[in-house]
Design a protein around this motif. Sequence first.
Motif, short mmCIF file in Angstrom:
data_model
loop_
_atom_site.label_atom_id
_atom_site.label_comp_id
_atom_site.label_asym_id
_atom_site.label_seq_id
_atom_site.Cartn_x
_atom_site.Cartn_y
_atom_site.Cartn_z
N TRP A 116 0.82 -1.22 0.00
CA TRP A 116 0.00 0.00 0.00
C TRP A 116 0.86 1.27 0.00
O TRP A 116 0.34 2.36 -0.23
N ALA A 117 2.13 1.13 0.30
CA ALA A 117 3.04 2.29 0.35
C ALA A 117 4.24 2.03 -0.54
O ALA A 117 4.84 0.95 -0.49
N ALA A 118 4.58 2.99 -1.36
CA ALA A 118 5.79 2.89 -2.17
C ALA A 118 7.02 3.06 -1.27
O ALA A 118 6.92 3.55 -0.14
N LEU A 119 8.18 2.67 -1.78
CA LEU A 119 9.41 2.76 -1.00
C LEU A 119 9.65 4.17 -0.49
O LEU A 119 9.99 4.37 0.68
N ASP A 120 9.45 5.18 -1.35
CA ASP A 120 9.72 6.56 -0.94
C ASP A 120 8.83 6.98 0.23
O ASP A 120 9.28 7.71 1.13
N GLU A 121 7.58 6.52 0.22
CA GLU A 121 6.69 6.85 1.34
C GLU A 121 7.19 6.21 2.62
O GLU A 121 7.20 6.84 3.70
N THR A 122 7.63 4.96 2.54
CA THR A 122 8.11 4.26 3.73
C THR A 122 9.33 4.98 4.32
O THR A 122 9.41 5.20 5.54
N LEU A 123 10.29 5.34 3.47
CA LEU A 123 11.49 6.02 3.95
C LEU A 123 11.13 7.38 4.57
O LEU A 123 11.68 7.76 5.61
N GLU A 124 10.23 8.09 3.93
CA GLU A 124 9.83 9.41 4.44
C GLU A 124 9.08 9.27 5.76
O GLU A 124 9.29 10.05 6.70
N ASP A 125 8.20 8.27 5.86
CA ASP A 125 7.45 8.06 7.11
C ASP A 125 8.39 7.74 8.27
O ASP A 125 8.22 8.25 9.38
N LEU A 126 9.36 6.87 8.02
CA LEU A 126 10.31 6.50 9.08
C LEU A 126 11.12 7.71 9.52
O LEU A 126 11.39 7.90 10.70
N THR A 127 11.52 8.53 8.54
CA THR A 127 12.27 9.75 8.87
C THR A 127 11.41 10.71 9.67
O THR A 127 11.86 11.30 10.65
N ALA A 128 10.16 10.89 9.22
CA ALA A 128 9.24 11.79 9.94
C ALA A 128 9.01 11.30 11.37
O ALA A 128 8.90 12.11 12.30
N LEU A 129 8.94 9.98 11.56
CA LEU A 129 8.78 9.43 12.91
C LEU A 129 9.97 9.81 13.78
O LEU A 129 9.79 10.28 14.92
N ALA A 130 11.18 9.62 13.27
CA ALA A 130 12.38 9.96 14.05
C ALA A 130 12.44 11.46 14.31
O ALA A 130 12.72 11.89 15.44
N ASP A 131 12.20 12.28 13.27
CA ASP A 131 12.22 13.74 13.45
C ASP A 131 11.24 14.16 14.55
O ASP A 131 11.57 14.98 15.42
N SER A 132 10.03 13.62 14.50
CA SER A 132 9.00 14.00 15.47
C SER A 132 9.41 13.62 16.89
O SER A 132 9.25 14.41 17.83
N CYS A 133 9.93 12.41 17.04
CA CYS A 133 10.34 11.97 18.38
C CYS A 133 11.46 12.83 18.93
O CYS A 133 11.47 13.18 20.12
N ILE A 134 12.42 13.22 18.09
CA ILE A 134 13.53 14.07 18.54
C ILE A 134 13.01 15.45 18.92
O ILE A 134 13.29 15.97 20.01
N ARG A 135 12.24 16.05 18.02
CA ARG A 135 11.79 17.44 18.25
C ARG A 135 10.85 17.55 19.45
O ARG A 135 10.99 18.45 20.27
N GLU A 136 9.89 16.64 19.51
CA GLU A 136 8.91 16.73 20.59
C GLU A 136 9.53 16.39 21.95
O GLU A 136 9.16 16.98 22.97
N SER A 137 10.49 15.49 21.95
CA SER A 137 11.20 15.20 23.20
C SER A 137 11.99 16.42 23.64
O SER A 137 11.96 16.81 24.82
N LEU A 138 12.69 17.04 22.71
CA LEU A 138 13.50 18.22 23.04
C LEU A 138 12.62 19.38 23.46
O LEU A 138 13.00 20.17 24.35
N ARG A 139 11.43 19.48 22.87
CA ARG A 139 10.50 20.56 23.23
C ARG A 139 10.11 20.50 24.71
O ARG A 139 9.89 21.53 25.35
N LEU A 140 10.08 19.29 25.26
CA LEU A 140 9.77 19.15 26.68
C LEU A 140 11.03 19.15 27.55
O LEU A 140 11.06 19.79 28.61
N LEU A 141 12.06 18.46 27.10
CA LEU A 141 13.25 18.29 27.94
C LEU A 141 14.03 19.60 28.12
O LEU A 141 14.61 19.83 29.18
#
Length: 948
Positions: A116-141
């Motif tokens: 259901w997802a092309a390779l580019d979508e998978t790579l972008e989703d995984l990157t967005a997941l990491a970016d979000s976890c880093i940014r939102e963690s830093l926003r609180l920490l």
Amino acid sequence: MQEIQESANDSHWQQWCDWALEQGLEVPRDQAFTAARARVWEGSEFVALTAARHPHSLAELLESGALRRASSAEQMSERLRAALAEVADEAQLQQILRHFRRQQMLRIVFRDLAGWAALDETLEDLTALADSCIRESLRLLEPWTRAELGMPEDGHGRPQSLLVLGMGKLGARELNLSSDIDLIFAFPSAGRVAEGPRELSVEQFFGRLCQRLVKALNAKTVDGFVFRVDTRLRPFGDAGPLAMSFDAMEGYYHSQAREWERYAMTKARVVAGPPEDQADLEAMLRPFVYRRYLDFGAIASLRHLKGLIDRELRRKGMADNIKLGPGGIREIEFIGQSFQLIRGGREPELQVRPIQQVLALLGDKGLLEPDTVTELSAAYRFLRLTENRLQAWRDEQTHSLPSAAPARERLARSMGYAEWDAFAADLDAHRARVQRHFDEVFADPDEPPRTATSVACLWERAPEQAEALTLLEAAGFEEAESAWRAILDFHETADRRGLSNRGLARLGLVMPRLLEEVAACGAPDLTLGRVLKVLEAVLGRTAYLDLLAEHPDALHQLVRLSAKSPWFGERTARQPLLLDELLDPRRLFEPLHRAALEQELDQLLSGVEASDLEQRMERLRQFAEGNRLRVAAADVTGAIPLMVVSDYLTEIAEVTTARSLEIAWHDLVERHGSPPGTDRTAPGFSVIGYGKVGGIELGYNSDLDLVFVYDEACAGTMTEGPRPVASEQFYVRLGQRLIHVMTTPTYSGVLYEVDMRLRPDGNKGRIARSLASFADYQVESAWTWEHQALVRARPIAGDPRLGERFGRVRAEILQRAREPEPLREEVRSMRAKMRANLDKTRAGWFDLKQGAGGIADIEFMVQYAVLRWAREHPDLTRWTDNIRLLETLIRLGLLADAVGADLTSAYKALRAAYHRRALQDTAGLVEEARLGLERAAVIAIWHQLMAS
């Protein structure tokens, strides 16, 4: 074993279905979902177990519809921020991050395996997941850490924030399913922590913050982990501080960093931190990664690094590693990185991170063949998809193909193959193609011939003089003793320079090849000194030795062109950047016309800040010299007709003058604003080219005769800016600024020498004057010789509308009524004065330009004819070049066909000889016996037209 695993996975699905029924949830029964679910459960034990152990995660994805649709990075961040809205401490933060990661990985892996997802979508989703976890963690920490330790401030008391650099696949937005994230931490500047319970440096503060961020992401709890975090890519590795100031990082990267750290930085991306600090950090790192010159040392360094990786893989028996093994993902990345590191400083558009984008750009630029780009891109996508399917099985970081038959069959089916052998055949084919392309880019240069009877051995073996002279004579050197002395002198020079071990190694590759090339060039005695002079100029600059070592074709072109003309060696010794032009014969022997020149120059200037005047001036000079070299190369090899050489050279001058004017305009407008009603495209200012540039007859060493005029409509107004000045003063300063941009020496010398003596009132006149004033001067005060000069005048840069008005003024002046006899006497008198002062003809030698029967005689006759007959024949004011003016005179019957043909033929022959002498870096003199027929014809026509 496979049947047992499939049975276990089926039981996990049944377990989720039983739970769903207990909760009153509807289990999807449609055919598409059922087929997709079966593929996913076969391909991922991780998904099957996660759904069974945490059934709410899958239920929420089904209920919300998130499983069936793509998700943007913004939506990912919004969802995580909402989940963290009530978090009060680090324990809660860690728990929610892990729950969020688990659900998102379930969604991403499901969509990937379901198709259901092309390779580019998978790579972008995984990157967005990491970016979000880093940014939102830093926003609180970060605020939590400030509340405990105080506010980190710089030396001026301004608050500071942490910046997080994502490296590798995270930085390139190509994260895989079970990837580490490589992070580097930075902060703007050193300082102290204010309002804290105890004295701390800013570095200590951010070190604590980094530890908390790493722990939030990396620590393994009962809920698992978020991402494995690797911070070893930071300066000094594990021995260095977790976070460093920009200044400390700059010092490290520019003095202590290793080569592999440059490659890593091609993918670096700031994933968290204030935007203004992000721009400063990227600007600081860019010169470390992308050099201003073409850096061919990158190929040797990448080759060395790949060799180390290969040896380590062989030692560990990891040939089946699809990332690091032969024909693997890393080799594709190395190919792209090599071109980025070599050319990225000169071609900023290559400073992109995703490898697929890099490959496409290399194809667009002709640096890789279209088939190569297609094959590498297809292989990359196949290998990355295989990598994801390997890691999807158990959410484990692996890049090695399975050895067990059931696991192989499962992998093949997840890739869409019925059985392993078919999948393995396609995989092997992709890897073989990658390996072949990698070898073509990174193969060590062939060793030069070093037989006992070859001049190549003269560099390494240093034989006795008698043997050396014998070898040189056998190779075709007529003055073998002088050649041997030149080689020995160069050897001593290299020794005195104290080259590094790497530099000596590269010179050891270059010199034997160079001696062989010189011996084969047809004029070895002349050529040897010319090319040794170039090598002497680059001895201390290993990058150019790398270029010549890695590209024997470039060395061949250097020798070939130097054999034909000392001009090449002289220019290249002064500006080694010109060696870059020897790399691509398609470019070298195909000079560019105006549109392509403008595009290339815009591209070259695009990577330089508008405020960096010195670098913009340097790029202009590099551009002009490089393109002049292309014209000369095409000229001496006969790739272009001689009579278009001046066209090419003139267009280079026009393009660089126009860009110089834009730079001068920008700088002046920043300070004073612009005159009312003007802008960059219509500045109310025009650059008029006279002489050779006006006549489209520029030579290799010509200066530019220029006159500046501006629109009188702007007179009496003030500029509209922070420090307004009178518009007349603005235009005078604009002219001065333009001359400064073109004539101030930089590392590459001057752009052009500019001669302003043809302006009204000569050196005593104003640098710029209004077009109306210029016209009045031409009517009331100009001498006949100034009207002669006007024959070859035309706008070459500036305001197009003002240029058109100048054309009308010029035509009106040239069409004034003139008495033939007084006109002829004045032109003849001026020619006599010029010859008396400038003719360098001497015993045995003839001055091509000023001698009797030379170029100037033809030019004066053409100018006389235009001034005499333009009133009756306005067509004579249309052109500024002598050839087309002669054609017009013949067409109008003002010159007999035979006379016009003789003048045209003589002019072309004299101009050709003048070009050739310029390329020999000699004065415009030829042996007296040469061109006798042409000169006699010109003298006869002079007497017929001008003396009677």
